[in-house]
Design a protein around this motif. Structure first.
Motif, PDB file in Angstrom:
ATOM      1  N   VAL A  76      12.977   2.675  -0.658  1.00  0.00           N
ATOM      2  CA  VAL A  76      12.757   2.373  -2.077  1.00  0.00           C
ATOM      3  C   VAL A  76      13.520   3.337  -2.986  1.00  0.00           C
ATOM      4  O   VAL A  76      14.103   2.942  -3.999  1.00  0.00           O
ATOM      5  CB  VAL A  76      11.244   2.392  -2.407  1.00  0.00           C
ATOM      6  N   ALA A  77      13.532   4.628  -2.606  1.00  0.00           N
ATOM      7  CA  ALA A  77      14.172   5.632  -3.462  1.00  0.00           C
ATOM      8  C   ALA A  77      15.696   5.606  -3.377  1.00  0.00           C
ATOM      9  O   ALA A  77      16.368   6.275  -4.162  1.00  0.00           O
ATOM     10  CB  ALA A  77      13.661   7.035  -3.089  1.00  0.00           C
TER      11      ALA A  77
ATOM     12  N   LEU B  57      19.516  -5.060  -1.097  1.00  0.00           N
ATOM     13  CA  LEU B  57      19.092  -5.414   0.254  1.00  0.00           C
ATOM     14  C   LEU B  57      19.006  -6.922   0.480  1.00  0.00           C
ATOM     15  O   LEU B  57      19.281  -7.408   1.577  1.00  0.00           O
ATOM     16  CB  LEU B  57      17.728  -4.778   0.565  1.00  0.00           C
ATOM     17  N   GLN B  58      18.608  -7.647  -0.543  1.00  0.00           N
ATOM     18  CA  GLN B  58      18.410  -9.084  -0.389  1.00  0.00           C
ATOM     19  C   GLN B  58      19.682  -9.770   0.111  1.00  0.00           C
ATOM     20  O   GLN B  58      20.764  -9.603  -0.465  1.00  0.00           O
ATOM     21  CB  GLN B  58      17.980  -9.700  -1.722  1.00  0.00           C
TER      22      GLN B  58
ATOM     23  N   GLU C 141      10.299  -5.907   4.703  1.00  0.00           N
ATOM     24  CA  GLU C 141      11.434  -6.824   4.810  1.00  0.00           C
ATOM     25  C   GLU C 141      11.214  -7.844   5.928  1.00  0.00           C
ATOM     26  O   GLU C 141      10.515  -7.570   6.904  1.00  0.00           O
ATOM     27  CB  GLU C 141      12.718  -6.031   5.129  1.00  0.00           C
ATOM     28  N   LYS C 142      11.813  -9.010   5.762  1.00  0.00           N
ATOM     29  CA  LYS C 142      11.940  -9.994   6.825  1.00  0.00           C
ATOM     30  C   LYS C 142      13.428 -10.042   7.177  1.00  0.00           C
ATOM     31  O   LYS C 142      14.268 -10.316   6.300  1.00  0.00           O
ATOM     32  CB  LYS C 142      11.450 -11.372   6.382  1.00  0.00           C
TER      33      LYS C 142
ATOM     34  N   ASP D 112       0.803  -1.228   0.000  1.00  0.00           N
ATOM     35  CA  ASP D 112       0.000   0.000   0.000  1.00  0.00           C
ATOM     36  C   ASP D 112       0.831   1.271   0.000  1.00  0.00           C
ATOM     37  O   ASP D 112       0.296   2.359   0.225  1.00  0.00           O
ATOM     38  CB  ASP D 112      -0.932   0.024   1.234  1.00  0.00           C
ATOM     39  N   ALA D 113       2.137   1.157  -0.240  1.00  0.00           N
ATOM     40  CA  ALA D 113       2.975   2.360  -0.243  1.00  0.00           C
ATOM     41  C   ALA D 113       4.170   2.150  -1.161  1.00  0.00           C
ATOM     42  O   ALA D 113       5.042   1.320  -0.886  1.00  0.00           O
ATOM     43  CB  ALA D 113       3.448   2.674   1.181  1.00  0.00           C
ATOM     44  N   ASP D 114       4.228   2.902  -2.239  1.00  0.00           N
ATOM     45  CA  ASP D 114       5.286   2.729  -3.226  1.00  0.00           C
ATOM     46  C   ASP D 114       6.663   3.075  -2.694  1.00  0.00           C
ATOM     47  O   ASP D 114       7.683   2.619  -3.222  1.00  0.00           O
ATOM     48  CB  ASP D 114       4.992   3.583  -4.461  1.00  0.00           C
TER      49      ASP D 114
END
Length: 534
Positions: free
Chosen positions: A413-414, A421-422, A396-397, A389-391
């Motif tokens: 994200v930006a 990150l993965q 994360e887990k 619900d938020a771009d």
């Protein structure tokens, strides 16, 4: 105007922007017969800040609706709450609160002759009130008293008996001030419930309760007198206002926990009925909004830029603060300010009797602000997805050495790709209170370095090579301290410590020039020299 309002119109004005009303029917019934009597109390502890304009604007609504309003300076409560106001400072604090709150009300055009100002100890030390305290103490259980004060009274390892008395006294104030309703923040709800439950047992009438929402501060959590970075002081200069607003949490399109946007909703529109976004003509020029919903919609859709929102709020804030600043330029009020809030470096901490138990001393918790209270661990990002619900947010887990990975929501994200990150080793602050972000509870905070600018740059912190999930991160020299099980959000421990977390010119993470470390070595970032850590 009041004479022309119907009881229904008065009720709508009294209850607008409130989060909750207990006893709606009672309020409506009184309005059919006469004007409502309501009180707002404030414990005279830390310096009032701009968030106090929220209850002030609501008090303006009460007066427009014809209410008889009493403002209580709760000096005895300030002392009972773990001596947040030392006994020898009570009188000065009350005088300061009276002067600063009257200045606030004058700055928003509220006529003071329609208000009644009362000091708590003027009636709370009487024989009748004291007997009622004993009567109430014989009926209220320890469980109920502790539960009632959980969101308001300072929580410490070894609670003082005074903290258990606090909620009962607040309940009794309703009877002794002869009001129909008490007004406060929704954090007072449990105290209001206690009042409704126990006052009838003394033969007193159950009152109605009007509750404001808790307004987020500049850091995205509740604005606090004890957290410098989360609030703007009423006497801050224009330069300080600009500086603090510039650092305020105001993520593009994010309308959750946005203190700047909340100020527009709960202060600007109730007081002015409109809000002007000031911006460069090449971006469309100034635009006047006549409803908050329009502002919120345009911000959510990123029609309004955070920089323009902050600049526009800055204009309004300085207009509100300027008459207060001028009033407090007088030598008398400058002296009063220093008497009520003496320089801590020149005074001994603590109130009458000094410290008690597990940190029940006077004033704020600055003497207890060891970085070892932070539960920072090495973590491994096991999965990373876009928030549904938020771009601008990732979901994360992160494995932090527990049975199950923690869910963490972060606004990266930006700045950082999913691929980066993965499976990355990161640093995670694990003892913040979980907080919902766009409907999903975030159970920790992923710590990053950042440098402000255009564009803003952000990088996750890097633990030493070979680190494993769950390894503890500590500040050099504070290895022996034990982290809090959970940081009390009311005390802003993280926010106070975070101010001194920086990146050195060698890209090393530090707190007050002491290195952040694990048993394997120092914490670093890749490129952001001189950056902040959050």
């Amino acid at each position: 105007m009041t004479d022309q309002l119907s009881p229904e119109e008065k009720f709508n004005l009294i209850t607008r922007n409130l989060q909750e009303v207990l006893g709606e029917e009672k309020v409506k019934q009184v309005l059919q017969e006469r004007e409502l009597r309501v009180y707002w109390g404030t414990a005279t502890t830390g310096k009032p800040h701009v968030a106090y304009f929220v209850p002030m604007s609501k008090i303006a609504d009460f007066l427009k609706a014809g209410c008889e309003v009493t403002i209580l300076f709760a000096d005895l409560h300030a002392y009972l709450d773990n001596m947040k106001a030392p006994w020898e400072l009570l009188e000065f604090r009350v005088k300061y609160y009276e002067q600063i709150i009257k200045a606030m009300l004058e700055s928003i055009g509220v006529p003071l002759d329609k208000l009644k100002f009362v000091k708590g100890t003027n009636f709370q030390l009487s024989r009748e009130y004291t007997l009622d305290v004993y009567r109430l103490s014989s009926t209220v259980t320890e469980h109920d008293a502790k539960k009632a004060g959980a969101e308001v009274v300072k929580q410490v390892e070894h609670p003082l008996l005074s903290g258990l008395l606090y909620p009962g006294l607040q309940a009794l104030d309703e009877e002794y001030l002869k009001v129909d309703a008490q007004f406060g923040g929704v954090d007072q709800r449990k105290i209001f419930i206690l009042a409704e439950k126990y006052l009838p047992s003394l033969g007193y009438t159950k009152r109605a309760h009007l509750m404001n929402p808790m307004v987020p501060g500049l850091t995205g959590v509740k604005m606090s007198s004890s957290e410098e970075e989360s609030k703007i002081d009423l006497l801050d200069s224009k330069e300080d206002v600009k500086k603090k607003l510039k650092k305020a949490f105001c993520e593009p399109g994010n309308i959750q926990n946005n203190g700047v946007l909340a100020f527009v909703k709960f202060v600007v529109f109730p007081l002015r009925g409109e809000f002007c976004i000031k911006r460069d003509p090449k971006w469309g020029g100034d635009k006047v909004y006549t409803s908050f919903e329009e502002v919120e919609k345009d911000f959510a859709e990123e029609v309004i830029h955070p920089g323009d929102l902050k600049a526009s709020v800055e204009v309004v804030l300085n207009q509100l603060l300027e008459p207060i600043r001028k009033k407090f330029e007088s030598p008398e009020l400058r002296k009063l300010t220093n008497q009520a809030y003496p320089d801590p470096s020149k005074t001994k901490a603590g109130g009458k009797g000094g410290k008690a138990g597990g940190g029940g001393g006077g004033g704020d918790d600055d003497d207890e602000l060891a970085p070892s209270r932070l539960d920072i661990r090495v973590g491994k990002v096991v999965s990373v997805d876009k928030h549904p619900d938020a771009d601008s947010l990732y979901l994360e887990k992160i494995d932090v050495g527990e049975a199950e990975p923690r869910t963490v929501v972060s606004g990266l994200v930006a700045y950082v790709s999913q691929e980066e990150l993965q499976d990355r080793m990161v640093l995670v602050l694990c003892n913040l209170k979980p907080q919902k972000m766009r409907g999903i509870e975030s159970q920790a905070m992923l710590l990053c370095a950042s440098v402000e600018g255009d564009p803003r740059k952000v990088e996750p912190l890097d633990p030493p090579e070979g680190s494993s999930p769950g390894e503890r991160v500590f500040v050099e020299g504070y290895e022996a301290g034990k982290p809090d099980e959970r940081l009390n959000p009311k005390k802003k421990v993280w926010e106070k410590l975070q101010v001194d977390l920086k990146i050195s010119d060698e890209c090393v993470a530090q707190w007050k020039d002491r290195q952040l470390m694990t048993k394997l070595g120092g914490i670093t970032c890749k490129t952001l020299k001189g950056g902040n850590i959050s």
